[in-house]
Design a protein around this motif. Structure first.
Motif, mmCIF file in Angstrom:
data_model
loop_
_atom_site.group_PDB
_atom_site.id
_atom_site.type_symbol
_atom_site.label_atom_id
_atom_site.label_comp_id
_atom_site.label_asym_id
_atom_site.label_seq_id
_atom_site.Cartn_x
_atom_site.Cartn_y
_atom_site.Cartn_z
ATOM 1 N N VAL A 87 -44.291 112.033 107.658
ATOM 2 C CA VAL A 87 -44.983 110.850 108.210
ATOM 3 C C VAL A 87 -45.666 110.067 107.087
ATOM 4 O O VAL A 87 -45.609 108.848 107.036
ATOM 5 C CB VAL A 87 -46.010 111.276 109.298
ATOM 6 C CG1 VAL A 87 -46.966 110.143 109.634
ATOM 7 C CG2 VAL A 87 -45.287 111.742 110.567
ATOM 8 N N SER A 88 -46.284 110.791 106.169
ATOM 9 C CA SER A 88 -47.046 110.104 105.125
ATOM 10 C C SER A 88 -46.231 109.863 103.852
ATOM 11 O O SER A 88 -46.741 109.330 102.873
ATOM 12 C CB SER A 88 -48.309 110.905 104.800
ATOM 13 O OG SER A 88 -47.942 112.192 104.360
ATOM 14 N N ALA A 89 -44.933 110.222 103.883
ATOM 15 C CA ALA A 89 -44.097 110.059 102.685
ATOM 16 C C ALA A 89 -43.776 108.583 102.446
ATOM 17 O O ALA A 89 -43.731 107.787 103.383
ATOM 18 C CB ALA A 89 -42.801 110.846 102.850
ATOM 19 N N VAL A 90 -43.564 108.234 101.192
ATOM 20 C CA VAL A 90 -43.095 106.883 100.863
ATOM 21 C C VAL A 90 -41.669 106.993 100.332
ATOM 22 O O VAL A 90 -41.278 108.028 99.790
ATOM 23 C CB VAL A 90 -44.001 106.194 99.809
ATOM 24 C CG1 VAL A 90 -45.318 105.771 100.426
ATOM 25 C CG2 VAL A 90 -44.233 107.108 98.615
ATOM 26 N N GLY A 91 -40.886 105.914 100.509
ATOM 27 C CA GLY A 91 -39.506 105.938 100.034
ATOM 28 C C GLY A 91 -38.614 105.084 100.900
ATOM 29 O O GLY A 91 -39.088 104.198 101.612
ATOM 30 N N ASP A 92 -37.326 105.375 100.863
ATOM 31 C CA ASP A 92 -36.338 104.626 101.655
ATOM 32 C C ASP A 92 -36.569 104.890 103.148
ATOM 33 O O ASP A 92 -36.624 106.052 103.575
ATOM 34 C CB ASP A 92 -34.939 105.104 101.236
ATOM 35 C CG ASP A 92 -33.826 104.312 101.915
ATOM 36 O OD1 ASP A 92 -32.900 103.887 101.213
ATOM 37 O OD2 ASP A 92 -33.876 104.132 103.153
ATOM 38 N N PRO A 93 -36.718 103.813 103.961
ATOM 39 C CA PRO A 93 -36.981 104.007 105.396
ATOM 40 C C PRO A 93 -35.906 104.809 106.114
ATOM 41 O O PRO A 93 -36.222 105.551 107.055
ATOM 42 C CB PRO A 93 -37.032 102.583 105.952
ATOM 43 C CG PRO A 93 -37.080 101.665 104.796
ATOM 44 C CD PRO A 93 -36.676 102.405 103.565
ATOM 45 N N VAL A 94 -34.656 104.662 105.695
ATOM 46 C CA VAL A 94 -33.574 105.407 106.364
ATOM 47 C C VAL A 94 -33.710 106.899 106.080
ATOM 48 O O VAL A 94 -33.554 107.739 106.971
ATOM 49 C CB VAL A 94 -32.177 104.899 105.907
ATOM 50 C CG1 VAL A 94 -31.070 105.733 106.555
ATOM 51 C CG2 VAL A 94 -31.999 103.438 106.271
ATOM 52 N N VAL A 95 -34.038 107.222 104.847
ATOM 53 C CA VAL A 95 -34.205 108.632 104.474
ATOM 54 C C VAL A 95 -35.425 109.203 105.181
ATOM 55 O O VAL A 95 -35.419 110.335 105.679
ATOM 56 C CB VAL A 95 -34.338 108.787 102.935
ATOM 57 C CG1 VAL A 95 -34.553 110.245 102.560
ATOM 58 C CG2 VAL A 95 -33.121 108.225 102.234
ATOM 59 N N LYS A 96 -36.461 108.388 105.277
ATOM 60 C CA LYS A 96 -37.676 108.827 105.969
ATOM 61 C C LYS A 96 -37.394 109.073 107.462
ATOM 62 O O LYS A 96 -37.846 110.073 108.027
ATOM 63 C CB LYS A 96 -38.768 107.767 105.785
ATOM 64 C CG LYS A 96 -40.129 108.226 106.234
ATOM 65 C CD LYS A 96 -41.236 107.336 105.732
ATOM 66 C CE LYS A 96 -42.464 107.564 106.581
ATOM 67 N NZ LYS A 96 -43.671 106.982 106.021
ATOM 68 N N ASP A 97 -36.607 108.174 108.075
ATOM 69 C CA ASP A 97 -36.215 108.385 109.475
ATOM 70 C C ASP A 97 -35.431 109.692 109.627
ATOM 71 O O ASP A 97 -35.641 110.447 110.582
ATOM 72 C CB ASP A 97 -35.357 107.223 109.980
ATOM 73 C CG ASP A 97 -36.204 106.020 110.410
ATOM 74 O OD1 ASP A 97 -37.446 106.140 110.405
ATOM 75 O OD2 ASP A 97 -35.623 104.976 110.740
ATOM 76 N N ALA A 98 -34.520 109.935 108.691
ATOM 77 C CA ALA A 98 -33.734 111.181 108.744
ATOM 78 C C ALA A 98 -34.656 112.391 108.638
ATOM 79 O O ALA A 98 -34.461 113.401 109.324
ATOM 80 C CB ALA A 98 -32.691 111.193 107.624
ATOM 81 N N ALA A 99 -35.677 112.277 107.802
ATOM 82 C CA ALA A 99 -36.648 113.370 107.644
ATOM 83 C C ALA A 99 -37.434 113.582 108.942
ATOM 84 O O ALA A 99 -37.674 114.723 109.359
ATOM 85 C CB ALA A 99 -37.599 113.055 106.491
ATOM 86 N N LEU A 100 -37.802 112.483 109.597
ATOM 87 C CA LEU A 100 -38.547 112.592 110.862
ATOM 88 C C LEU A 100 -37.689 113.247 111.943
ATOM 89 O O LEU A 100 -38.179 114.062 112.734
ATOM 90 C CB LEU A 100 -39.006 111.201 111.332
ATOM 91 C CG LEU A 100 -40.062 110.507 110.460
ATOM 92 C CD1 LEU A 100 -40.259 109.059 110.891
ATOM 93 C CD2 LEU A 100 -41.397 111.256 110.509
ATOM 94 N N ILE A 101 -36.396 112.885 111.956
ATOM 95 C CA ILE A 101 -35.483 113.518 112.918
ATOM 96 C C ILE A 101 -35.387 115.011 112.634
ATOM 97 O O ILE A 101 -35.424 115.841 113.555
ATOM 98 C CB ILE A 101 -34.081 112.855 112.872
ATOM 99 C CG1 ILE A 101 -34.151 111.440 113.445
ATOM 100 C CG2 ILE A 101 -33.051 113.688 113.650
ATOM 101 C CD1 ILE A 101 -32.858 110.649 113.331
#
Ligand code: FE2
Length: 167
Positions: A87-101
């Motif tokens: 949630v608090s990570a910064v970076g590519d939004p697509v990669v962040k979405d994949a991480a949230l999933i």
């Protein structure tokens, strides 16, 4: 912990799930806010509504069996803690979405396992009403998990990568 009867175990399982679900009511809005993909954000928001129902159903069951046992679900606390790092990570939004999933599906599978056990215990103890409530929640957890898979495999990554390639 006293585990003399299956009823003891059932009360413990319900109490543990109650703790898990109430923790999720706090965690899911943060995950929704951190999601970039529209469909993913909506999936988190929809599951937040369902999770409030899950809490209510467990309250119902606790009333039915006259249990006020309060366990802290340590497993869920740690899963949410891991999710919060995304949630608090910064970076590519697509990669962040994949991480949230990835984090959310860990949560769903944990719940599916716990509800599977709880509904089987309810059945064994002839607690028909409790079993029905647990089955309803189990279905919603499974559907939430499937929806996350659908979002992840539905071109989310490709669209994101294409967008990157164009910029
Ligand atoms: Fe739930």
């Amino acid at each position: 912990m006293q585990l003399q009867t299956l009823q003891d175990l059932f009360e413990h399982e319900v109490s543990d799930l109650y703790s898990a679900e109430t923790q999720l009511v706090t965690a899911l809005p943060k995950m929704a806010q951190a999601a970039s993909h529209d469909e993913l954000r909506k999936a988190f928001e929809q599951h937040l509504q369902e999770t409030r129902d899950h809490v209510r159903r467990l309250e119902d069951i606790r009333g039915q069996i006259g249990s006020s046992m309060s366990d802290e679900c340590e497993g869920m606390r740690r899963l949410i803690q891991e999710g919060n790092e995304f949630v608090s990570a910064v970076g590519d939004p697509v990669v962040k979405d994949a991480a949230l999933i990835s984090a959310a599906q860990r949560v769903e599978h944990y719940e599916i396992a716990a509800y599977g056990t709880a509904r089987t215990l309810a059945d064994e103890l002839d607690l028909g009403d409790a079993k029905d409530l647990l089955d309803q929640t189990l279905d919603e957890e499974s559907n939430a998990d499937k929806l996350l898979t659908k979002i992840a495999t539905g071109g989310m990554f490709k669209a994101g990568i294409n967008q990157q390639a164009r910029s």
